[in-house]
Design an enzyme around this catalytic site. Structure first.
Site, PDB file in Angstrom:
ATOM      1  N   HIS A 218       0.830  -1.222   0.000  1.00 29.23           N
ATOM      2  CA  HIS A 218       0.000   0.000   0.000  1.00 29.23           C
ATOM      3  C   HIS A 218       0.858   1.263   0.000  1.00 29.23           C
ATOM      4  O   HIS A 218       0.647   2.178   0.810  1.00 29.23           O
ATOM      5  CB  HIS A 218      -0.955   0.000   1.193  1.00 29.23           C
ATOM      6  CG  HIS A 218      -2.096  -0.950   1.047  1.00 29.23           C
ATOM      7  ND1 HIS A 218      -3.236  -0.632   0.347  1.00 29.23           N
ATOM      8  CD2 HIS A 218      -2.264  -2.228   1.482  1.00 29.23           C
ATOM      9  CE1 HIS A 218      -4.073  -1.658   0.375  1.00 29.23           C
ATOM     10  NE2 HIS A 218      -3.495  -2.653   1.051  1.00 29.23           N
TER      11      HIS A 218
ATOM     12  N   ASP B 223      -1.433  -5.381  -4.344  1.00 30.68           N
ATOM     13  CA  ASP B 223      -1.561  -4.088  -3.667  1.00 30.68           C
ATOM     14  C   ASP B 223      -0.206  -3.505  -3.309  1.00 30.68           C
ATOM     15  O   ASP B 223       0.035  -3.069  -2.179  1.00 30.68           O
ATOM     16  CB  ASP B 223      -2.437  -4.211  -2.413  1.00 30.68           C
ATOM     17  CG  ASP B 223      -3.920  -4.160  -2.741  1.00 30.68           C
ATOM     18  OD1 ASP B 223      -4.258  -3.910  -3.912  1.00 30.68           O
ATOM     19  OD2 ASP B 223      -4.746  -4.376  -1.832  1.00 30.68           O
TER      20      ASP B 223
ATOM     21  N   HIS C 200      -4.497  -9.573   0.259  1.00 27.24           N
ATOM     22  CA  HIS C 200      -5.706  -8.782   0.472  1.00 27.24           C
ATOM     23  C   HIS C 200      -6.100  -8.678   1.943  1.00 27.24           C
ATOM     24  O   HIS C 200      -6.515  -7.603   2.392  1.00 27.24           O
ATOM     25  CB  HIS C 200      -6.885  -9.325  -0.338  1.00 27.24           C
ATOM     26  CG  HIS C 200      -8.123  -8.480  -0.223  1.00 27.24           C
ATOM     27  ND1 HIS C 200      -8.181  -7.184  -0.675  1.00 27.24           N
ATOM     28  CD2 HIS C 200      -9.338  -8.740   0.314  1.00 27.24           C
ATOM     29  CE1 HIS C 200      -9.385  -6.682  -0.432  1.00 27.24           C
ATOM     30  NE2 HIS C 200     -10.102  -7.608   0.172  1.00 27.24           N
TER      31      HIS C 200
ATOM     32  N   HIS D 220      -6.457  -2.692  -5.314  1.00 25.02           N
ATOM     33  CA  HIS D 220      -6.155  -1.256  -5.291  1.00 25.02           C
ATOM     34  C   HIS D 220      -5.382  -0.807  -6.527  1.00 25.02           C
ATOM     35  O   HIS D 220      -5.513   0.352  -6.939  1.00 25.02           O
ATOM     36  CB  HIS D 220      -5.354  -0.903  -4.032  1.00 25.02           C
ATOM     37  CG  HIS D 220      -6.185  -0.768  -2.803  1.00 25.02           C
ATOM     38  ND1 HIS D 220      -6.553   0.447  -2.264  1.00 25.02           N
ATOM     39  CD2 HIS D 220      -6.727  -1.694  -1.994  1.00 25.02           C
ATOM     40  CE1 HIS D 220      -7.280   0.256  -1.185  1.00 25.02           C
ATOM     41  NE2 HIS D 220      -7.401  -1.046  -0.994  1.00 25.02           N
TER      42      HIS D 220
ATOM     43  N   HIS E 157      -5.413  -8.133   5.759  1.00 24.75           N
ATOM     44  CA  HIS E 157      -4.333  -7.367   6.381  1.00 24.75           C
ATOM     45  C   HIS E 157      -3.850  -7.943   7.708  1.00 24.75           C
ATOM     46  O   HIS E 157      -2.771  -7.572   8.166  1.00 24.75           O
ATOM     47  CB  HIS E 157      -4.772  -5.908   6.589  1.00 24.75           C
ATOM     48  CG  HIS E 157      -4.724  -5.094   5.340  1.00 24.75           C
ATOM     49  ND1 HIS E 157      -4.587  -3.717   5.344  1.00 24.75           N
ATOM     50  CD2 HIS E 157      -4.779  -5.455   4.027  1.00 24.75           C
ATOM     51  CE1 HIS E 157      -4.577  -3.271   4.102  1.00 24.75           C
ATOM     52  NE2 HIS E 157      -4.700  -4.307   3.284  1.00 24.75           N
TER      53      HIS E 157
ATOM     54  N   HIS F 204      -5.240 -12.822  -4.535  1.00 21.88           N
ATOM     55  CA  HIS F 204      -5.530 -11.582  -3.805  1.00 21.88           C
ATOM     56  C   HIS F 204      -7.049 -11.432  -3.747  1.00 21.88           C
ATOM     57  O   HIS F 204      -7.661 -10.733  -4.559  1.00 21.88           O
ATOM     58  CB  HIS F 204      -4.892 -10.386  -4.512  1.00 21.88           C
ATOM     59  CG  HIS F 204      -4.894  -9.124  -3.694  1.00 21.88           C
ATOM     60  ND1 HIS F 204      -3.809  -8.716  -2.948  1.00 21.88           N
ATOM     61  CD2 HIS F 204      -5.850  -8.188  -3.481  1.00 21.88           C
ATOM     62  CE1 HIS F 204      -4.086  -7.590  -2.333  1.00 21.88           C
ATOM     63  NE2 HIS F 204      -5.328  -7.239  -2.642  1.00 21.88           N
TER      64      HIS F 204
END
Length: 736
Positions: free
Chosen positions: A52, A90, A286, A160, A288, A258
């Protein structure tokens, strides 16, 4: 133990597993460590996911957290001398990362992954599979003689940073940019079907990246993020095809996905037990929360590891678990996974407080805001002390292992307060200002919530319209299955009386805001619509104040109609482009031969489809008549991992023999790049095929042949099989 205290637990020990044909059989740790002590036959991988990068990049305190942790991950790869890095989606937090994010990621990858270190892992699959259309550099960066790669990075996309758009090169994402620059090996990308008919027959084909180091053979199977409903349907319908070597029992297979692992609805997650039995380890992205220690799946021979995110993007319970990456060592069918704690992640603690219960225990009045605020401040101060202690313990543990201590970081603190029965509470933002400089999130340190009441209100107002999921006759599971963000937004906007903005455009802007985390989507749409309305009104000249409402309604209706027509026209163009791409795909014949023998060193390897044992018949579609022949180009020299293909089958290609005949071979001209499907395209779109050309036929001299490929199918849809082989196949085009 409370959730806030879980970070104080020491990191889990290394996990030793044997994943042979007999499920559940474990060997001793001593024998496994002895086996893994042979570096010439052991593949070392650094596992990470959900970096991220770019999250809260404008925050003055937390803006560099994600990039600092990504830097630490690259440094760990060098410290542990890994063969390559494996990322499960991501990498970026936004679909369109900022220039600053791209600049820093490119600079870090160039600094830590390029160098003179020799690559110990040999590539056995086709290095050109999945390369950029129209360019001659390979898809695998360390096979490019112009690049000096020390540590390859393999990655799939997440939800994302998934591909978007429908230009000549197809749907693109930030990973495509990194792939074209030679810094990341992008895998797991494929196009979605454009029509419902295609969706019923297409399925998902997963082609591997095949690697070898000594006696260890490794297959990497990547599946980029798709809608959970579709992935659930494909798995349930047994339409996920994995192309595997015939001697698959000798290979260690890793699957990267993911998707949602936690169940959010009937089809809002992917079941753990629906993957192929030939998979040995599933790397799950995916989610967390860190569940990095491999977990067995009931009735299945594989294990699941969930590394979790490397930065906290939501102050929830799962994010409070200490963040880890993993060092994965593989020798033949045995593996060892050792979790490695990340030191640059901010300490995060949280606590739940029921204010009514705390008032009884502490003896203060719930209506006295000063007393309530004093109690909450004492709880926040205790959490800050707890977070600082976690940081000190983490530093002390690192010093014992020979690392340098890190400077203290401001912690993340979250106090969730149940205010049921409390009439009034203080402003949480004003409350957090007193902790400025002591915590990293002073604005949202407090979260107030109340216990939900079961009473149902039958009153429907304009601001709260009655939605389709409000039907009292529906069960909870039926309501969850009907929840769709697009439907809710459409029903809500339809119940409003919008005077300036159109429903269609506003619905699309909200969808971009929710699904793609585009924080500027709504603001940009509103500004654009207001400017268009002003121009439309000014074009009518002088307007009386009494007629202004009527003119405004007419201008708004005209703009709404134009917007819908533009959307329909855009979908039609995308459908036409996909149809052309499908035609080119059929022109090249079958590139998915299921029964092939591939020579790799001293051992024979064949590749077969899990759902089919016979090769598909080859078809050659008619092309435009021409009398010219295009001379074949010499295949560029390949780097390490070049392998030959041998078979008695009609569709096999002997690469060595073809290379000897390069000077005599000719190839047909490559088709022009065509638009490929948008990942966000819906199944209701209609794929348009180009009309057949009259008076043009094509005849192949001799028999044409194709080579087996394993890259993501969506990136090679505009290339024929003949143009992918190192040797070119002569094709003579004759007119009627």
């Amino acid at each position: 133990m409370s959730d806030a205290g879980r970070d104080s637990v020491p990191p889990p020990p290394p996990t030793l597993r044997h994943v042979g044909t007999s499920f559940g059989h474990a060997i001793s740790a001593v024998s496994l460590k002895r086996a893994l002590s042979d570096p010439d036959n052991t593949i070392r991988i650094l596992l990470a996911t959900d970096n991220h990068i770019g999250y809260l990049e404008r925050d003055p305190v937390r803006g560099q957290d994600s990039i600092n942790t990504f830097k630490e991950i690259l440094q760990l790869a060098i410290k542990h001398d890994v063969d390559f890095i494996l990322l499960a989606g991501d990498l970026f937090h936004e679909n369109r990362p900022s220039r600053d994010c791209l600049y820093q990621v490119i600079a870090l990858l160039r600094q830590y992954t390029l160098g003179d270190k020799p690559i110990q892992v040999e590539l056995l699959s086709n290095p050109d599979e999945g390369k950029a259309a129209g360019y001659n550099f390979p898809a695998i960066n360390y096979e490019d003689p112009n690049l000096n790669v020390a540590i390859p990075v393999f990655s799939i996309h997440g939800n994302h940073d998934d591909p978007q758009g429908a230009g000549p090169e197809g749907a693109l994402c930030a990973l495509d940019v990194l792939s074209a620059s030679g810094l990341v090996n992008y895998m797991g990308k494929f196009d979605l079907p454009l029509s419902e008919a295609d969706a019923q027959t297409a399925g998902i084909a997963i082609r591997p990246v095949l690697l070898r180091k000594g006696t260890t053979h490794l297959g990497l199977y990547g599946v980029g993020n798709v809608k959970d409903q579709r992935m659930h349907f494909e798995l349930r319908s047994n339409r996920v095809r994995m192309y595997m070597p015939r001697n698959k029992d000798e290979w260690f297979n890793i699957l990267l996905i993911h998707q949602n692992r936690v169940r959010h609805g009937p089809q809002e997650s992917v079941p753990e037990g629906m993957f192929d039995d030939s998979v040995d380890l599933v790397v799950w992205g995916h989610e967390h929360d860190c569940r990095i220690v491999p977990e067995p799946v009931a009735g299945k021979p594989y294990y699941i590891t969930q590394p979790g995110s490397s930065v906290a993007t939501s102050l929830a319970d799962g994010e409070s678990i200490e963040k880890h990456v993993a060092l994965l060592q593989i020798q033949e069918k045995e593996f060892e996974l050792r979790p490695i704690p990340l030191r640059t992640v901010r300490p995060f603690v949280l606590e739940d407080v029921v204010l009514s219960e705390a008032a009884e225990e502490e003896g203060f009045d719930l209506n006295d805001q000063i007393a309530v605020s004093k109690f909450l401040k004492s709880r926040v101060n205790a959490l800050i002390d707890q977070a600082n202690k976690l940081w000190d313990d983490r530093n002390a543990r690192a010093v014992e292992e020979g690392d340098e201590p890190l400077a203290p970081m401001l912690p993340l603190v979250r106090l969730k307060v149940d205010t049921t029965g409390v009439s009034e509470m203080s402003n949480p933002i004003r409350f957090g200002q007193e902790f400025q400089g002591r915590i990293a999130n002073p604005r949202d340190v407090l979260v107030f919530h109340r216990a939900k009441k079961s009473t149902r209100s039958t009153k429907v107002t304009v601001d709260e319209p009655e939605l389709s999921i409000d039907d009292p006759d529906l069960s909870i599971s039926e309501k969850l299955s009907k929840v769709r963000m697009q439907t809710l937004v459409k029903e809500y906007l339809a119940a409003q009386e919008l005077q300036l903005l159109g429903e269609a455009g506003m619905s699309d802007a909200i969808q971009m805001f929710v699904e793609k985390d585009d924080s500027h989507a709504i603001q940009t749409h509103v500004s654009t619509e207001l400017r268009a309305l002003m121009k439309g009104i000014q074009s009518n000249g002088e307007v009386d104040e009494g007629d202004l409402d009527d003119v405004l309604v007419k201008v708004r209706e005209r703009h709404e109609k134009d917007y819908i027509e533009q959307i329909k026209a855009g979908k039609a163009v995308k459908g036409k482009g996909k149809g052309k791409a499908n035609e080119h795909e059929s022109d090249g014949g079958s590139v998915d031969s299921m029964m092939m023998d591939v020579e790799g060193g001293d051992s024979d390897m064949g590749f077969d489809d899990r759902d089919s044992d016979a090769p598909q018949p080859k078809k050659v579609a008619p092309r435009r008549a021409t009398t010219a022949k295009v001379p074949a180009k010499k295949a560029p020299a390949k780097g390490r991992g070049k392998k030959a293909v041998e078979s008695d089958d009609e569709e096999m290609i002997d690469l060595d023999n073809i290379e000897d005949d390069d000077d005599d071979d000719e190839e047909e001209p490559a088709p022009k790049p065509t638009k490929r499907t948008n990942r966000a395209a819906t199944l209701s779109q209609t794929a348009k095929k180009a009309p057949a050309k009259r008076g043009a036929t094509s005849k192949a001299k001799g028999s044409t042949q194709s080579t087996l490929t394993f890259g993501p199918s969506g990136r090679t849809s505009t290339r024929t099989a003949a143009s992918k082989a190192r040797g070119k196949i002569a094709i003579e085009l004759e007119s009627d």
